[in-house]
Write a protein that holds these residues in place. Sequence first.
Motif, short mmCIF file in Angstrom:
data_model
loop_
_atom_site.label_atom_id
_atom_site.label_comp_id
_atom_site.label_asym_id
_atom_site.label_seq_id
_atom_site.Cartn_x
_atom_site.Cartn_y
_atom_site.Cartn_z
N ASP A 89 0.84 -1.19 0.00
CA ASP A 89 0.00 0.00 0.00
C ASP A 89 0.88 1.25 0.00
N PRO A 90 0.48 2.29 -0.73
CA PRO A 90 1.20 3.56 -0.65
C PRO A 90 0.85 4.30 0.64
N MET A 91 1.87 4.68 1.40
CA MET A 91 1.66 5.32 2.70
C MET A 91 2.33 6.69 2.73
N ILE A 92 1.81 7.56 3.59
CA ILE A 92 2.39 8.88 3.77
C ILE A 92 2.33 9.24 5.25
N ASP A 93 3.36 9.91 5.76
CA ASP A 93 3.42 10.29 7.17
C ASP A 93 3.29 11.80 7.31
N ASN A 94 2.62 12.21 8.39
CA ASN A 94 2.63 13.63 8.73
C ASN A 94 3.81 13.88 9.65
N LYS A 95 4.67 14.82 9.29
CA LYS A 95 5.91 15.05 10.03
C LYS A 95 5.66 15.62 11.42
N ASP A 96 4.54 16.28 11.62
CA ASP A 96 4.27 16.91 12.91
C ASP A 96 3.63 15.94 13.90
N SER A 97 2.62 15.19 13.45
CA SER A 97 1.93 14.27 14.36
C SER A 97 2.57 12.88 14.37
N LYS A 98 3.41 12.59 13.37
CA LYS A 98 4.04 11.27 13.19
C LYS A 98 3.02 10.20 12.84
N LYS A 99 1.81 10.60 12.51
CA LYS A 99 0.77 9.63 12.15
C LYS A 99 0.93 9.21 10.70
N ARG A 100 0.75 7.93 10.47
CA ARG A 100 0.89 7.36 9.13
C ARG A 100 -0.49 7.09 8.53
N TYR A 101 -0.63 7.44 7.27
CA TYR A 101 -1.90 7.26 6.58
C TYR A 101 -1.70 6.44 5.30
N ARG A 102 -2.71 5.65 4.99
CA ARG A 102 -2.75 5.07 3.65
C ARG A 102 -3.26 6.16 2.73
N VAL A 103 -2.58 6.38 1.63
CA VAL A 103 -2.85 7.54 0.79
C VAL A 103 -4.30 7.57 0.31
N ASP A 104 -4.80 6.44 -0.17
CA ASP A 104 -6.18 6.45 -0.69
C ASP A 104 -7.19 6.72 0.42
N HIS A 105 -6.92 6.21 1.64
CA HIS A 105 -7.83 6.48 2.75
C HIS A 105 -7.82 7.96 3.12
N ALA A 152 -5.16 18.01 5.20
CA ALA A 152 -4.39 18.11 6.44
C ALA A 152 -4.53 16.86 7.28
N CYS A 153 -3.57 16.66 8.16
CA CYS A 153 -3.60 15.57 9.13
C CYS A 153 -4.73 15.82 10.13
N SER A 154 -5.45 14.78 10.48
CA SER A 154 -6.58 14.93 11.40
C SER A 154 -6.14 15.26 12.82
N ILE A 155 -4.87 15.01 13.13
CA ILE A 155 -4.37 15.27 14.49
C ILE A 155 -3.67 16.62 14.58
N SER A 156 -2.65 16.82 13.74
CA SER A 156 -1.87 18.07 13.81
C SER A 156 -2.52 19.22 13.05
N THR A 158 -1.98 19.96 10.12
CA THR A 158 -0.99 20.55 9.21
C THR A 158 -0.90 19.73 7.94
N CYS A 159 -0.27 20.32 6.92
CA CYS A 159 -0.06 19.65 5.64
C CYS A 159 1.42 19.36 5.41
N ASN A 160 2.12 19.07 6.49
CA ASN A 160 3.56 18.83 6.43
C ASN A 160 3.80 17.33 6.22
N TRP A 161 3.83 16.91 4.95
CA TRP A 161 3.85 15.49 4.62
C TRP A 161 5.22 15.01 4.16
N THR A 162 5.48 13.73 4.40
CA THR A 162 6.68 13.08 3.86
C THR A 162 6.40 12.67 2.41
N GLU A 163 7.40 12.11 1.76
CA GLU A 163 7.18 11.52 0.45
C GLU A 163 6.35 10.24 0.62
N ILE A 164 5.65 9.87 -0.42
CA ILE A 164 4.84 8.64 -0.39
C ILE A 164 5.75 7.44 -0.62
N ARG A 165 5.56 6.40 0.21
CA ARG A 165 6.36 5.18 0.09
C ARG A 165 5.46 3.96 0.08
#
Length: 243
Positions: A89-105, A152-156, A158-165
């Motif tokens: 699955d393609p995942m992306i992390d928010n750098k501020d909250s450290k929460k990881r999301y599945r991109v499509d979700h 934006a991240c639901s916690i922080s 913010t839109c401070n995202w990592t690259e998608i992996r």
Amino acid sequence: MATNDTNRFQAIISHCKEYGFIFPSSEIYDGLQAVYDYGQWGSELKKNIKDNWWKSMTQMHDNIVGVDASIFMHPTTWKASGHVDNFSDPMIDNKDSKKRYRVDHLIETFADDLKAKGETQKAENLLDEMNALLAKDDYAGLKNLIEENKIACSISKTCNWTEIRQFNLMFSTQLGSVAEDASEIYLRPETAQGIFVNFLNVQKTGRMKIPFGIAQIGKAFRNEIVARQFLFRMREFEQMEMQ
């Protein structure tokens, strides 16, 4: 999920624990996310469901038989089936909250919010663009889509995202007594492959005539990065299937 539905879902989870159906695994050590133990009543209920399914699927049909394949299989099995290269699955992390999301979700949740605001067409266009980018494995395009829509991240918030992996969903382990000589194998992410690789064995030894079916009940394991929804998305679970 609406507030009423969320409250109802939490009430069901609490009821399952209070009455001995489901417990969080190793709860006395703070538990393990998305891993559950079946209690005294849950284990009985699960056994009844499995027994009923097995009887109706195999014992009531002359052309359907059962197997019980091993959890460990030769790693070439998963290479040939495409799981090694594509079961991810393609995942992306928010750098501020450290929460990881599945991109499509992440994008789908944002689209749901747009629909709730009455911006249905914008939401549909967003989903169409997301699906087109996913089909091309265009992760740079997906990140641009997230940034352009200010998702934006639901916690922080913010839109401070990592690259998608890409994250592979199969659990791997080492087979061998010496680490240096050990080979990498996987915990099966589904039970179907055990059915497929035993097709000829079953057909020959059982003198089965095509068409016939093979059924199996067994454990499967998936390294769900965004594990949620109680028993509906677990890292260790049982499958009942017939091929």
